[in-house]
Enzyme design. Sequence first.
Site, PDB file in Angstrom:
ATOM      1  N   HIS A 139      -8.375  -5.098   4.228  1.00  0.00           N
ATOM      2  CA  HIS A 139      -8.866  -4.787   5.573  1.00  0.00           C
ATOM      3  C   HIS A 139      -9.864  -3.631   5.419  1.00  0.00           C
ATOM      4  CE1 HIS A 139      -8.691  -3.066   9.662  1.00  0.00           C
ATOM      5  NE2 HIS A 139      -8.151  -4.204  10.073  1.00  0.00           N
ATOM      6  N   ASP A 216      -1.201  -0.499   1.582  1.00  0.00           N
ATOM      7  CA  ASP A 216      -1.458  -0.688   3.009  1.00  0.00           C
ATOM      8  C   ASP A 216      -0.404  -1.672   3.515  1.00  0.00           C
ATOM      9  OD1 ASP A 216      -2.241  -1.670   5.454  1.00  0.00           O
ATOM     10  OD2 ASP A 216      -4.339  -1.968   4.904  1.00  0.00           O
ATOM     11  N   GLN A 219       0.580  -5.005   7.479  1.00  0.00           N
ATOM     12  CA  GLN A 219       1.031  -6.383   7.731  1.00  0.00           C
ATOM     13  C   GLN A 219       2.323  -6.721   7.003  1.00  0.00           C
ATOM     14  OE1 GLN A 219      -0.240  -8.160  10.022  1.00  0.00           O
ATOM     15  NE2 GLN A 219      -2.243  -7.243  10.341  1.00  0.00           N
ATOM     16  N   LYS A 242       1.986  -2.680  15.361  1.00  0.00           N
ATOM     17  CA  LYS A 242       2.206  -4.003  14.753  1.00  0.00           C
ATOM     18  C   LYS A 242       3.696  -4.230  14.498  1.00  0.00           C
ATOM     19  CE  LYS A 242      -2.260  -3.829  12.369  1.00  0.00           C
ATOM     20  NZ  LYS A 242      -3.164  -4.664  13.164  1.00  0.00           N
ATOM     21  N   CYS A 380     -11.845  -7.912  10.420  1.00  0.00           N
ATOM     22  CA  CYS A 380     -12.098  -6.643   9.704  1.00  0.00           C
ATOM     23  C   CYS A 380     -11.897  -6.832   8.204  1.00  0.00           C
ATOM     24  CB  CYS A 380     -11.229  -5.505  10.230  1.00  0.00           C
ATOM     25  SG  CYS A 380     -11.621  -5.046  11.901  1.00  0.00           S
TER      26      CYS A 380
END
Length: 422
Positions: A139, A216, A219, A242, A380
């Site tokens: 991302h 990261d 997700q 999220k 993104c």
Amino acid sequence: MTEPATVAPPRHGPATPLDIDGIRADFPILGTAARDGRPLVYLDNAATSQKPRQVIDAVSRFYASENANIHRGLHFLSERATAAFDVAREKVARFLGAGSPSEIVFTRGTTEAINLVAQSWGRTSLRPGDEVLVTEMEHHANLVPWQVVCEQTGAAFRAVPITDRGELNLDAFDRLLTDRTRLFAVGHVSNALGTMNPVRELAVRARARGALVLVDGAQSAPHFPIDVAELGCDFFACSGHKLFGPTGIGVLYGRKAILDEMPPWQTGGDMVERVTLEGSTWAPPPARFEAGTPPIAEVIGLAAAIDYVERVGLDVIGHREGELLGRATELVRAIPGVRLVGTAREKAAVLSFVLDGVHPHDVGTVLDDEGVAVRAGHHCAQPVMRRFGVPATVRASFAFYNTADEIDALVRGVERARAVFG
Ligand code: PLP
């Protein structure tokens, strides 16, 4: 570019049945109507997920009965707010498997967490000759901050390429990882492709070369259990919104020994030890990285979201989403003209695709007419789009509250888009 013949989404966790009606009743927005009164089919969970009433209630209860600034007042309300805030930090630390709450820094989101590391650690540690390694599937939030800090410091920026399936090219990773690599920044799950990266193995290799590892987790944290100690990473970033929590709150986990050495990146109230007109000294982490009034209500809401997903069970969530993804993959790929973008062997909760001859935005518009909310765009992740030779994809992304009927609605909508535009 050839698309692999099969994709077998994994089944995480045990096959515990969920009281799906009860769960859906917890999310008021799922009962609202979309365009023209059609039932809302919300399949844009990778962008942001919906909030259970337990989170909404926790935030409004805080404002109704606990609101005060923390850490500053001796009064009753401030003590109450401070206690709730500190308990929330302990909860997040446990949720991520951190060794101590002092390894948990609250930020506005994943983006801010990564910028914090880039501007605090990166700006002061990187030198010409050093390298920062990311991947082609990141991302922008885990790519641009590294490009910028490399420009600022003279370090070199490198990216691990991806294969036709949308997996990391591990041979290239081994070639690109050198003794000059100071940090490897990698997404746990790709928001554009759904690929689950083998972060634990990659972290072992990177750390053996002396590199720090930043994961990261925007997700991944909403979809399966996270244990930063087991992952072997130095930093882990995720976003509350999220994770069924509020917007405006994110988390940076950082290994204590590294956070201790990092300078502040923003300065002001609450992050200092001593201030004189001649100079200032810094509070220890995490306060050092939390200048100003923090997002107190959002932290309380995040703690309520963690309580909620832990009650459902992250293993159970992972299993259900694996089933939903499996069904969606099978049905969508069978529609003539559909090409899946991202067919990794290990995937989580994201189905990206294009429909021959139809712009993804048109597919998204037809789906919207049917009440099906998906995302059409570059997500993104422009290097991913370039890699697959598409300007954009349609992305359906799932949460545990989604149902098989909702996937059928997605399939009907894509078929209709094909009939209208194809
Ligand atoms: N990383 C990934 C993989 C994401 O999917 C996102 C958001 O979509 C981000 C980072 C940025 O998260 P936020 O906008 O919450 O800071």
